[in-house]
Motif scaffolding. Structure first.
Motif, short mmCIF file in Angstrom:
data_model
loop_
_atom_site.label_atom_id
_atom_site.label_comp_id
_atom_site.label_asym_id
_atom_site.label_seq_id
_atom_site.Cartn_x
_atom_site.Cartn_y
_atom_site.Cartn_z
N TYR A 5 61.81 45.33 54.01
CA TYR A 5 62.07 44.62 55.25
C TYR A 5 61.51 43.20 55.26
O TYR A 5 62.19 42.24 55.61
CB TYR A 5 61.50 45.41 56.44
N ARG A 17 63.45 39.67 55.59
CA ARG A 17 63.20 38.78 56.74
C ARG A 17 62.77 37.39 56.28
O ARG A 17 63.26 36.38 56.78
CB ARG A 17 62.12 39.40 57.64
N LEU A 24 82.53 32.16 60.94
CA LEU A 24 83.06 33.52 60.95
C LEU A 24 83.61 33.91 62.33
O LEU A 24 84.76 34.35 62.45
CB LEU A 24 81.97 34.51 60.53
N PHE A 25 82.79 33.73 63.38
CA PHE A 25 83.23 34.16 64.71
C PHE A 25 84.34 33.25 65.27
O PHE A 25 85.22 33.71 66.00
CB PHE A 25 82.04 34.25 65.68
N THR A 32 87.43 34.35 63.41
CA THR A 32 87.81 35.67 63.93
C THR A 32 88.56 35.53 65.25
O THR A 32 89.61 36.15 65.46
CB THR A 32 86.55 36.53 64.15
N LEU A 71 92.39 36.77 65.70
CA LEU A 71 92.72 37.84 66.63
C LEU A 71 93.64 37.34 67.74
O LEU A 71 94.50 38.07 68.23
CB LEU A 71 91.44 38.45 67.23
N GLY A 77 78.85 37.17 70.06
CA GLY A 77 78.45 37.53 68.70
C GLY A 77 77.82 36.35 67.98
O GLY A 77 76.77 36.49 67.33
N SER A 92 73.80 36.10 67.08
CA SER A 92 73.45 35.93 65.67
C SER A 92 72.58 34.69 65.47
O SER A 92 71.57 34.74 64.77
CB SER A 92 74.71 35.82 64.81
N SER A 138 69.09 35.31 66.71
CA SER A 138 68.31 36.13 65.77
C SER A 138 67.85 35.32 64.57
O SER A 138 66.68 35.40 64.17
CB SER A 138 69.15 37.32 65.29
N ILE A 159 64.04 34.57 63.64
CA ILE A 159 63.50 34.99 62.34
C ILE A 159 62.91 33.80 61.61
O ILE A 159 61.81 33.88 61.03
CB ILE A 159 64.62 35.63 61.48
N ALA A 182 86.97 41.71 61.40
CA ALA A 182 86.47 41.35 62.73
C ALA A 182 85.51 42.43 63.23
O ALA A 182 84.47 42.13 63.82
CB ALA A 182 87.63 41.17 63.70
N SER A 205 82.18 42.05 61.57
CA SER A 205 81.32 41.00 62.11
C SER A 205 80.34 41.57 63.14
O SER A 205 79.26 41.03 63.36
CB SER A 205 82.15 39.87 62.72
N LEU A 225 77.41 42.70 61.14
CA LEU A 225 76.62 41.55 60.73
C LEU A 225 75.69 41.12 61.87
O LEU A 225 74.49 40.89 61.67
CB LEU A 225 77.53 40.38 60.35
N CYS A 226 76.26 41.05 63.08
CA CYS A 226 75.49 40.64 64.26
C CYS A 226 74.37 41.65 64.54
O CYS A 226 73.22 41.26 64.75
CB CYS A 226 76.43 40.51 65.46
N LEU A 271 71.56 41.29 61.96
CA LEU A 271 70.65 40.17 62.22
C LEU A 271 69.72 40.48 63.39
O LEU A 271 68.52 40.18 63.34
CB LEU A 271 71.46 38.90 62.50
N LEU A 272 70.27 41.11 64.45
CA LEU A 272 69.44 41.49 65.60
C LEU A 272 68.37 42.50 65.18
O LEU A 272 67.21 42.40 65.59
CB LEU A 272 70.32 42.08 66.72
N ALA A 273 68.77 43.47 64.33
CA ALA A 273 67.83 44.50 63.89
C ALA A 273 66.76 43.91 62.99
O ALA A 273 65.58 44.27 63.08
CB ALA A 273 68.59 45.60 63.14
N LEU A 274 67.17 42.96 62.13
CA LEU A 274 66.21 42.30 61.24
C LEU A 274 65.18 41.53 62.06
O LEU A 274 64.00 41.44 61.71
CB LEU A 274 66.94 41.35 60.29
N ASP A 275 65.63 40.97 63.19
CA ASP A 275 64.71 40.24 64.06
C ASP A 275 63.83 41.19 64.87
O ASP A 275 62.65 40.91 65.11
CB ASP A 275 65.52 39.33 65.00
N ALA A 276 64.41 42.35 65.26
CA ALA A 276 63.70 43.26 66.17
C ALA A 276 62.50 43.94 65.52
O ALA A 276 61.52 44.24 66.19
CB ALA A 276 64.67 44.30 66.72
N GLY A 277 62.57 44.22 64.22
CA GLY A 277 61.42 44.83 63.57
C GLY A 277 61.76 45.90 62.55
O GLY A 277 62.92 46.25 62.37
N VAL A 278 60.70 46.43 61.92
CA VAL A 278 60.87 47.38 60.81
C VAL A 278 61.66 48.62 61.23
O VAL A 278 62.55 49.08 60.54
CB VAL A 278 59.49 47.81 60.26
N PHE A 324 65.38 48.04 61.84
CA PHE A 324 66.08 47.80 60.59
C PHE A 324 66.22 49.10 59.78
O PHE A 324 67.26 49.32 59.15
CB PHE A 324 65.34 46.73 59.77
N ALA A 345 71.92 52.58 49.19
CA ALA A 345 71.03 53.07 50.23
C ALA A 345 69.60 52.56 50.01
O ALA A 345 69.23 52.19 48.91
CB ALA A 345 71.03 54.58 50.27
#
Lengths: 128, 131
Positions: free
Chosen positions: A54, A58, A77-78, A81, A85, A113, A117, A120, A124, B35, B38, B41-42, B45-52, B55, B131
């Motif tokens: 992790y 990060r 990307l967004f 997209t 769409l 989105g 992103s 975040s 980070i 789409a 994506s 992906l979002c 990034l949110l999970a990577l920011d939120a913590g161990v 993630f 994994a």
């Protein structure tokens, strides 16, 4: 089938064009071009982080250059997209209220989105 | 708002399948599927920011069989949309409009996207899996 085969051009005449078709076309190509480079960069980045823990992941995303590239990637990307769409909905959804509803929802979701992103990535990068 | 009852595109029922239409349909289908990607992906990034913990939860999902299936699907979709997108950009520039060239570039996009996906996942499994 009805015998009413008059061309829709007759209905369109006098209404004028929306005058934004060319910019849609151009921006779709420009974001595509950006995504060729950024998409390949992103794929390589993910493959390099395959078994990273992790904190390594990060720290890597938080490096200035990576954070900038990542931000550029999610924006392109967004945006791409949403434009893509939009065309798919225009072509296949023929119920007017549903078409308009979906176009608005897609625009809001893509914007959300991108913003989530970017937030975040920035968070980070500033708090590694 | 339907103005007439004339048949609307796509006229799938009356076409014989050919590479020209397959490459076009796949471009749209992979675009729509990407789409959806994506969103991951979002969330990533949110999970990577939120913590161990967040993630780890996400990794548990991507490490599952469903996760593997989706990741392989997104890999191929990305490879195809990228290669066929380059084909589209070259067409926009006015290159490759002869029917023989167009058919050939369509097959190249489809086949090389599969090869590229295979190469990426062989690499992933040589590195000890996703994994």
């Amino acid at each position: 089938m009805s015998t009413h085969l008059r061309t829709p051009l007759k209905n369109a005449r006098g209404l004028g064009s929306a005058k934004s078709g060319v910019s849609h076309w151009v921006v779709q190509r420009l974001t595509a071009l950006a995504l060729v480079v950024l998409g390949v960069w992103f794929t390589i980045l993910v493959l390099n982080l395959l078994h990273a823990d992790y904190f390594t992941a990060r720290a890597t995303i938080g490096q200035p250059l990576n954070a900038i590239f990542m931000t550029a990637f999610v924006v392109a990307l967004f945006w791409h997209t949403q434009l893509g769409l939009q065309v798919v909905i225009e072509d296949y959804i023929h119920t007017r209220w549903l078409e308009v509803f979906l176009q608005i929802v897609i625009k809001f979701l893509c914007l959300f989105g991108a913003l989530a992103s970017i937030f975040s990535i920035t968070h980070i990068a500033l708090r590694p | 708002m339907l103005q007439t009852a004339r048949p609307l595109s796509p006229h799938l029922s009356i076409y014989r399948w050919q590479i020209q239409m397959v490459s076009s349909i796949l471009h749209r289908a992979t675009g729509v599927f990407l789409a959806l990607g994506s969103i991951l992906l979002c969330i990533g990034l949110l999970a990577l920011d939120a913590g161990v913990e967040s993630f780890a939860t996400l990794q548990k999902f991507t490490g599952s069989w469903l996760g593997l299936l989706l990741l392989v699907g997104w890999t191929w979709s990305f490879c195809y949309h990228l290669l066929n997108g380059l084909r589209h950009l070259s067409l926009d520039a006015g290159w490759g409009f002869q029917i023989s060239q167009f058919v050939c570039s369509g097959w190249i996009a489809v086949c090389s996207s599969l090869l590229l996906t295979l190469a990426i996942w062989i690499y992933v499994f040589m590195q000890g899996g996703h994994a």
